[in-house]
Enzyme design. Structure first.
Site, PDB file in Angstrom:
ATOM      1  N   SER A  73     -19.235  41.270 -59.730  1.00  0.00           N
ATOM      2  CA  SER A  73     -20.592  41.296 -59.179  1.00  0.00           C
ATOM      3  C   SER A  73     -21.127  39.924 -58.798  1.00  0.00           C
ATOM      4  CB  SER A  73     -21.552  41.944 -60.187  1.00  0.00           C
ATOM      5  OG  SER A  73     -21.250  43.315 -60.342  1.00  0.00           O
TER       6      SER A  73
ATOM      7  N   GLU B 137      16.534  -9.641 -81.795  1.00  0.00           N
ATOM      8  CA  GLU B 137      17.087  -9.524 -80.452  1.00  0.00           C
ATOM      9  C   GLU B 137      18.014 -10.676 -80.053  1.00  0.00           C
ATOM     10  OE1 GLU B 137      16.942  -6.994 -78.276  1.00  0.00           O
ATOM     11  OE2 GLU B 137      15.894  -5.869 -79.838  1.00  0.00           O
TER      12      GLU B 137
END
Length: 729
Positions: free
Chosen positions: A381, A118
């Site tokens: 149901s 870098e």
């Protein structure tokens, strides 16, 4: 005198000649040279003024830049860490920060890899690198008009300034501010402090900031243990975190790691032999957990933060109710028992409303739609829970006799699953075998609005109609609402509000929210809750929900809609209530999908694990009726119940060998098979199975003729027409 005059005259002419010759040898300066001189003077002056301005700007920036300790404490963006019930962090949202590592704790290979790739001249420049800027300027001239950005100009210090103070927008004003801030940072902090800040704040992709977070994400360990190979992989991420992520593109990540190693060799940080022995391809990556089913829970719970707290910037720790062991068991049960091509949902609620497990589908990655909290489906149901509670509250008792016979209500005639009617039975039997016609008669007797009101009381918020068919579950509901309703029954008629968040704190432990204890509201009298629990327990012991048995007391109810579009099972045991739904998202029919089959099996597989460490709890089904219920009531009070068939343990219709030879009840030979000889399912058998009457074998006497011995199941189901308004499940 003449000689003197001649000499004087000679001197004048000589002098004049010299003057004439001198003016001819020195011509005036050109206009170009004058402008060059002027531009140089102006440029020098402007440079001096610019230098002074930059110095002032840098000086002001130095005054405004926070201290080193303050910068360490200021993460970029809000982080939310989600904790399970046992405190385990199972999900991190927003930026992910690992442990802050000092430069002494950071491996030298990691420092060298980052500096090499870098900013090789990091130790020597004042925040901006003239060499790098010159190279970038040449690149910009060569690629002018192509739209490509300047490259290689940002130093580590400039990147740090951008990460902390600026955005990533690419403009000249932002670049100038970045340069000023970089010089200010160099002025205020040492090189070691700058490198420490950078290594702990740079973004590595996947929401990870800092080398420790990146190392834990990609390798499963702290950055303090990082090898040269791992350092090369991590350092290579900074240029393009998404492109070079080892979990997204392993080949790209390996290629970039090789570039980092070569750069370290060129910079003299490592030898060629060290680079060759690194072998990034052999790096062991951490196992990817992916978006597991717990995300259904967090997607439901976390939006509630907006209602609980106002904090929107500080890092948060959110403590939830989810039990990871239960969640794993729920996921396993859904994945194992859900038929192919079918979706499913499961919600499990503790007695106080704490949601312990939630599954909103078979695969969160494939579909993050939460069917447990968002989908609305017909309960079939299972809706009879509200019908029978309304009946119990109106004065019916679980042992009261009802009649299964043809009935028409406002032009609606519910159909029997078996195509025939079973005659007289008690309320417990009608519920256990999910008799539709009895439910229809009960709804008509107590009022359909009373049934709707009961559902509203128990937390059903979706629209409810009051048409007669609503008693068979035609209204659409959410899984979580139905589960909460059953949980309220388990709580003896006291309301249960599902919740998922118990506490919220800031990262430093400051309490923002603590859930207060909630006593709940009484929805029905305890004798109504006891009565419906009696019925629910019978449905699992002897009726349609037998597949949900887990070796300890369970109460529950199946639900199956018309044409098997939806299958449900909802029930509770040992203080834990669980609801399971299965069906297709497009609501198409699914062959063989009944509530008593796959949903009940998934319920049982989950609950066996979920309640394994809980004490066995017997149900309180003792009905202590109020005084007004103990008075003698007229025979006409109960009315005449209706029609419907019975179903087996899988929710399939069954035919019971009742005498069908009455003149009004002769079955159609085209639809009904002859009744074979066999045992008769009577009330005695029901009571023996539920423990309410000792079996004859236990009394030392043989069973009466026509009654099955204890444990004898009802006859096998026979082929019969499907009901038009939901089957018996």
């Amino acid at each position: 005198m003449r000689r003197e005059r001649q000499q004087a005259s000679s001197g004048k002419s000589s002098s004049a000649g010299k003057g004439s010759g001198s003016s001819g040898s020195k011509p005036p300066p050109s206009r170009f040279r004058l402008w060059v001189r002027r531009l140089f003077r102006w440029g020098l002056g402007l440079a001096l003024v610019g230098a002074i301005a930059v110095a002032i700007a840098v000086g002001i920036a130095v005054q405004r830049i926070p201290s080193f300790e303050e910068l360490k404490r200021s993460p970029a963006g809000q982080t939310i860490r989600v904790h399970a019930a046992d405190g385990t962090v199972f999900l991190s949202l927003g930026p992910n920060y690992g442990r802050w590592l000092t430069l002494d704790e950071t491996p030298q290979v990691m420092q060298d890899a980052m500096v090499a790739v870098e900013d090789r001249r990091f130790r020597y420049h004042p925040g901006i690198d003239p060499v790098g800027m010159s190279r970038a300027a040449v690149f910009a001239v060569q690629h002018y008009g192509t739209g490509r950005r300047m490259q290689g100009a940002s130093t580590i210090t400039q990147q740090l300034a951008r990460n902390i103070f600026l955005s990533n927008s690419y403009t000249w004003t932002r670049k100038l501010r970045e340069m000023v801030l970089a010089m200010a940072l160099e002025w205020k902090f040492s090189k070691d402090e700058l490198l420490e800040l950078y290594l702990n704040k740079v973004y590595f992709g996947g929401g990870s900031y800092g080398i420790d977070a990146a190392s834990r994400r990609f390798f499963g360990h702290s950055a303090t243990e990082m090898s040269l190979s791992e350092a090369a992989v991590v350092a290579g991420l900074v240029k393009a975190p998404s492109r070079y992520s080892p979990t997204a593109d392993a080949q790209a990540a390996l290629g970039r790691a090789g570039v980092v190693l070569d750069t370290m060799v060129d910079g003299g940080f490592i030898t060629r032999s060290q680079a060759d022995s690194a072998e990034p391809a052999n790096v062991q990556l951490a196992q990817e957990t992916g978006q597991n089913s717990a995300r259904y829970f967090s997607d439901w719970a976390l939006p509630q933060l907006d209602l609980l707290i106002d904090e929107g910037t500080e890092a948060l720790d959110v403590y939830t109710t989810i039990d990871l062991d239960m969640q794993r068991a729920a996921t396993a049960a859904i994945q194992a028992d859900t038929p192919k091509g079918v979706q499913a949902a499961l919600v499990s609620i503790d007695r106080d409303g704490a949601v312990r497990a939630m599954v909103g589908g078979t695969d969160y990655v494939a579909s993050n739609y939460n069917r447990a909290t968002q989908a609305v489906r017909q309960p079939g149901s299972a809706w009879k829970l509200f019908v029978y509670m309304a009946a119990l509250e109106a004065g019916y008792k679980v042992d009261d006799e009802v009649v299964d016979e043809p009935v028409t209500i406002n032009g609606w005639s519910p159909r029997n699953s078996s195509g025939r009617f079973a005659g007289t039975m008690d309320l417990r039997t009608a519920f256990a075998y999910s008799v539709n016609t009895v439910a229809a008669k009960l709804g008509d007797e107590v009022g359909f609005s009373a049934v709707a009101n009961m559902a509203r009381r128990f937390g059903i918020t979706t629209p409810i109609n009051t048409h007669p068919s609503m008693v068979l579950g035609s209204a659409e509901v959410r899984v979580i609402d139905m589960t909460a309703a059953f949980a309220a029954v388990a709580r003896k008629g006291v309301s249960v509000q599902p919740y998922g968040i118990t506490k919220v704190t800031t990262a430093d432990g400051r309490l923002l929210y603590q859930r207060p204890p909630e006593r709940g509201q009484v929805l029905v009298d305890n004798w109504v809750a006891a009565g419906i629990t009696d019925l629910l327990q019978t449905a699992v012991n002897t009726g349609t929900g037998k597949a949900a048995q887990i070796g300890r007391p369970v109460a529950g109810k199946t639900g199956t809609t018309s044409s098997n579009k939806d299958g449900w099972f909802l029930g509770f045991s040992s203080g834990l209530t669980t609801g399971v739904w299965m069906g297709r998202d497009d609501a198409k029919a699914v062959a063989g999908l009944q509530g008593g089959r796959a949903p009940a099996k998934a319920f049982a597989d989950y609950m066996r694990v979920a309640v394994a460490r809980r004490p066995v709890e017997a149900f309180d089904t003792e009905v202590k009726l109020p005084e007004w219920q103990l008075e003698d009531e007229g025979d006409a009070y109960m009315g005449e119940p209706g029609q419907e068939g019975l179903t087996d343990d899988n929710g399939m219709p069954i035919e019971l060998p009742y005498d069908m030879r009455g003149p009004d009840d002769i079955p159609d030979p085209q639809t009904v098979q002859p009744v074979p000889d066999g045992p008769v399912l009577n009330q005695q058998w029901i009571e023996e199975q539920t423990g309410r009457r000792p079996a004859p074998s236990e009394l030392g006497t043989p069973p009466k003729s026509g009654a099955p011995a204890k444990g004898t199941p009802p006859p096998a189901p026979k082929t019969a027409p499907r009901p038009q308004n939901g089957d018996g499940g």
